[in-house]
Design a protein around this motif. Structure first.
Motif: not given
Ligand code: PHB
Length: 359
Positions: A57, A178, A180, A234, A268, A344
């Protein structure tokens, strides 16, 4: 002949040599100024045998950021960085679309220009903590966007799409999943607006439809996909009637003739226990390509394609640990395990150093 993961496919104008898609994965390894680095080129190039790569993303503006070290798609330097990635993937015969992203309330002033408040449909603070350069920090109450600010957000999606095409991408995927920004507008747990952008399904879907229309006008519908996650909890998300809402959204997207709809079929980040939802019913309402995602293995992926549920299947974590996932599926070879501690941030470790079957 029965179709399977290894069959060719066409999603809009994008030809896939197989139906094994690399899902979008946040990895927090971009360079200064959100510019993709040589290590990012290596990572994507290693995974170019996927039928299609959907990038991590990628924020469409400085205000769209919500985590450290994300790559962007709004400056010339970012476009030049991404160009090296699309060239490397294309040179290996792969296809790659950019996932375009605005995080909305899932951010923190320390990640935003001039310590701005994150923006959202309504001033509702998410439970939980933001990942910042200073570590985990409680989320803040976001600022509700005024209706007259929304054309500016649509314009940022348009600019990002132009930039993505300049960078050589085969298309773009609009991130409406998710928890956003676009998902915050869709679901009523985060959208309590009383104007044209809140209340009815039509109103809550309005921003997504306006963004999609504008992106399609720039890229052509056959290069545009949309990602949804109807029941993913989430980011503190919920909706009072997800089945009816997302059936409505899937049907409403038909008018554009998109390349595909990409659906996260559950929760997720360990939130797998999402409420029941009939993804097959929603899929049947959408007249176009469908990418299924979440916890598929090879057998379930083949079954989803053979049954006609999905045209392709997106694999996330398996692609982190197996750059040659397609080869491994073909050979029924064992898969490398993914090391969650290196998902990450960081450098090569857990990013570009997972072994291939054949050296
Ligand atoms: C995350 O950074 O955990 C993350 C980012 C984008 C998403 C889902 C999770 O769509």
């Amino acid at each position: 002949m029965t179709l399977n993961l290894f069959s060719h496919a066409k999603l809009g104008s994008i030809s896939l040599s197989n139906r094994i898609v690399m899902a979008p994965l946040t990895r927090n390894r971009a360079g200064e100024g959100g510019v993709p680095q040589p290590i990012n080129v290596t990572y994507y190039e290693q995974r170019a045998t996927a039928g299609l790569i959907i990038t991590e993303a990628t924020p469409i503006s400085a205000m769209a950021h919500g985590y450290p070290l994300l790559p962007g798609i709004y400056t010339d330097a970012q476009v030049a960085g991404w160009k090296k990635i699309t060239e490397a993937v294309h040179a290996k015969g792969g296809k790659i679309v950019l996932q375009i992203w605005h995080v909305g309330r899932i951010s923190h002033p320390s990640l935003l220009p001039d310590n701005a408040l994150p923006v959202a449909p309504s001033a509702i603070k998410p439970a939980g903590q933001a990942f910042t350069y200073q570590g985990l920090v409680d989320y803040v109450e976001p600022r509700a966007l005024a209706a007259d600010e929304l054309p500016g957000i649509v314009a940022d999606y348009v600019h990002a799409t132009r930039s993505a095409l300049d960078a050589g991408f085969d298309g773009v995927e609009i991130h409406a999943a998710n928890g956003y920004l676009l998902d915050q507008f869709l679901r009523d747990g985060t959208n309590q607006r009383t104007d044209d952008y809140g209340g009815s399904f039509e109103n809550r879907a309005r921003l997504l439809m306006q963004v999609t229309e504008a992106v399609v006008a720039v890229a052509g519908a056959d290069k545009v996909g949309v990602r949804l996650s109807p029941v993913n909890p989430f980011n503190d998300m919920k909706d009072s009637n997800p089945q009816a809402l997302f059936n409505y959204v899937a049907e409403s997207l038909n008018r554009f003739g998109l390349a595909y709809l990409h659906v996260v079929e559950g929760g997720i980040h360990g939130g797998g226990e999402s409420e029941p939802f009939d993804f097959s019913a929603m899929r049947k309402l959408f007249k176009g390509g469908y990418i299924a995602n979440l916890a598929y293995d090879k057998a379930r992926g083949n079954a989803a394609i053979a049954s006609g549920h999905a045209d392709a299947v997106a694999y996330g974590v398996p692609f982190i640990a197996n750059p040659d996932l397609v080869e491994r599926f073909k050979a029924d070879a064992p898969l490398n395990d993914a090391d969650a501690s290196t998902f990450y941030g960081g450098a090569e470790k857990g990013y570009t150093d997972y072994p291939f079957l054949k050296a």
